[in-house]
Design an enzyme around this catalytic site. Structure first.
Site, PDB file in Angstrom:
ATOM      1  N   GLU A  13       8.319  80.104  -6.506  1.00 33.62           N
ATOM      2  CA  GLU A  13       7.034  80.209  -5.807  1.00 33.62           C
ATOM      3  C   GLU A  13       6.151  81.215  -6.532  1.00 33.62           C
ATOM      4  OE1 GLU A  13       7.229  81.544  -1.685  1.00 33.62           O
ATOM      5  OE2 GLU A  13       5.149  82.228  -1.800  1.00 33.62           O
ATOM      6  N   ARG A  20      -1.988  85.317  -6.056  1.00 30.42           N
ATOM      7  CA  ARG A  20      -2.476  86.665  -5.797  1.00 30.42           C
ATOM      8  C   ARG A  20      -2.870  87.403  -7.056  1.00 30.42           C
ATOM      9  NH1 ARG A  20       2.222  88.931  -2.137  1.00 30.42           N
ATOM     10  NH2 ARG A  20       2.650  86.945  -1.161  1.00 30.42           N
ATOM     11  N   LYS A  46       8.481  78.532   6.961  1.00 31.72           N
ATOM     12  CA  LYS A  46       8.758  79.863   6.391  1.00 31.72           C
ATOM     13  C   LYS A  46       8.670  80.862   7.545  1.00 31.72           C
ATOM     14  CE  LYS A  46       6.117  83.195   3.637  1.00 31.72           C
ATOM     15  NZ  LYS A  46       5.512  83.490   2.328  1.00 31.72           N
TER      16      LYS A  46
HETATM   17  C1  3PG Z   1       5.426  87.652   0.042  1.00 35.42           C
HETATM   18  O1  3PG Z   1       4.731  86.717   0.394  1.00 35.42           O
HETATM   19  O2  3PG Z   1       5.021  88.684  -0.496  1.00 35.42           O
HETATM   20  C2  3PG Z   1       6.844  87.461   0.302  1.00 35.42           C
HETATM   21  O3  3PG Z   1       7.049  87.573   1.635  1.00 35.42           O
HETATM   22  C3  3PG Z   1       7.726  88.338  -0.512  1.00 35.42           C
HETATM   23  O4  3PG Z   1       8.119  89.425   0.203  1.00 35.42           O
HETATM   24  P1  3PG Z   1       9.094  90.475  -0.478  1.00 35.42           P
HETATM   25  O5  3PG Z   1       8.325  91.098  -1.594  1.00 35.42           O
HETATM   26  O6  3PG Z   1       9.403  91.426   0.634  1.00 35.42           O
HETATM   27  O7  3PG Z   1      10.305  89.716  -0.967  1.00 35.42           O
END
Ligand code: 3PG
Length: 213
Positions: free
Chosen positions: A47, A51, A134
Site C-alpha cells: 500500500e 501522502r 480496514k
Molecule cells: C497509516 O495509514 O498511517 C497506517 O495506519 C499506518 O500506521 P502505522 O504507521 O502505525 O503502521
C-alpha cells in the site's frame, strides 16, 4: 464489478500475506528497490499512501515490479481514485468511507478496503457490499480487544487492522477470527529506506510474512 465482487478481490489481496506494508515514500529512486525488498521477504501486497508528492509516480514504478500487487492508500476524494487508477494501482485503501468515495471506486472498478472504526460504520459498509474493511486507527480505536468484541455480533465482517500495529502486537490481531491480515509501516522504516538498506527491509518483511494466522 459490484461492491461484493470488489470486496472479494480486496479479501484475496489481504489473504496473500499476514501483513500489508503501509508505505510513505518520498523518492522515486527508492520505489523499485523497496518493492523488490518487500516482495523478496514474502509481502507481495503493497500500500503506497498518497501522502507524498511523488506517490503516484511511485505507484507506477512499483507496479512494474514482478510479483507485487500495488495499491494506493489514503484515498480521500474521487480525484484520488482517478489518479490512483491511472498510476496503475490495483486496489485502494481509505481511512474511512464516504458515499462519494465509494461511488468513485465502484465507477472506476477499483477494489477498495474502506476504513471503519465502529459497529455502525462497519454495518453501513456491509449493507453496501463491503465485507472486508480496514479497522483504523486500530490501536487508538480500542485495539485487538475492541476488534474481538465486534466478531460476535458481526461475524460476516473481516478486517485488516492498521494504525499502531507492529511485530510486537500483530499476533493479538492475527489470532482473531475476524482478521484477514494487518497493515503497518514497521516493515519499511524511514531510516532503512533512506539508508538504502534493502536487505534490512527484506529481513523485516520475512519476519512479518512468517507471522502465524
Ligand atoms: C497509516 O495509514 O498511517 C497506517 O495506519 C499506518 O500506521 P502505522 O504507521 O502505525 O503502521
Amino acid at each position: 464489478m459490484t461492491p461484493q465482487q470488489a470486496s472479494q478481490k480486496a479479501e484475496y489481496i489481504c489473504r496473500l500475506a499476514p501483513v500489508i506494508p503501509v508505505l510513505v515514500v518520498e523518492n522515486i529512486a527508492d520505489a523499485q528497490p523497496l518493492a523488490r525488498a518487500l516482495i523478496a521477504g514474502g509481502l507481495p501486497a503493497l500500500e503506497v499512501t498518497l501522502r507524498t508528492p511523488a506517490a503516484l509516480e511511485i505507484i507506477a514504478a512499483m507496479a512494474e515490479v514482478e510479483g507485487g500487487i500495488v495499491g494506493a492508500g489514503t484515498l480521500l476524494t474521487p480525484q484520488d481514485v482517478t489518479n490512483a487508477k491511472a498510476a496503475g494501482a490495483q486496489f485502494g485503501v481509505s481511512p474511512g468511507a464516504t458515499d462519494i468515495l465509494l461511488d468513485a471506486c465502484e465507477a472506476a472498478d477499483l477494489p477498495l478496503l474502506p476504513g471503519a472504526a465502529s459497529a455502525s460504520e462497519a454495518m453501513a459498509l456491509y449493507e453496501r457490499g463491503y465485507h472486508v474493511q480496514k479497522f483504523f486507527p486500530a490501536e487508538a480505536a480500542g485495539g485487538s480487544k475492541y476488534l474481538k468484541s465486534l466478531a460476535s455480533p458481526l461475524p460476516q465482517i473481516n478486517y485488516c487492522p492498521t494504525g499502531g500495529v507492529s511485530l510486537a502486537n500483530a499476533n493479538d490481531y492475527l489470532s482473531l477470527p475476524n482478521v484477514v491480515c494487518v497493515g503497518g509501516s514497521w516493515v519499511a522504516p524511514k531510516a532503512l529506506v533512506q539508508a538504502g538498506d534493502w536487505d534490512g527491509i527484506t529481513a523485516l518483511a520475512k519476519a512479518a510474512s512468517q507471522l502465524p494466522r
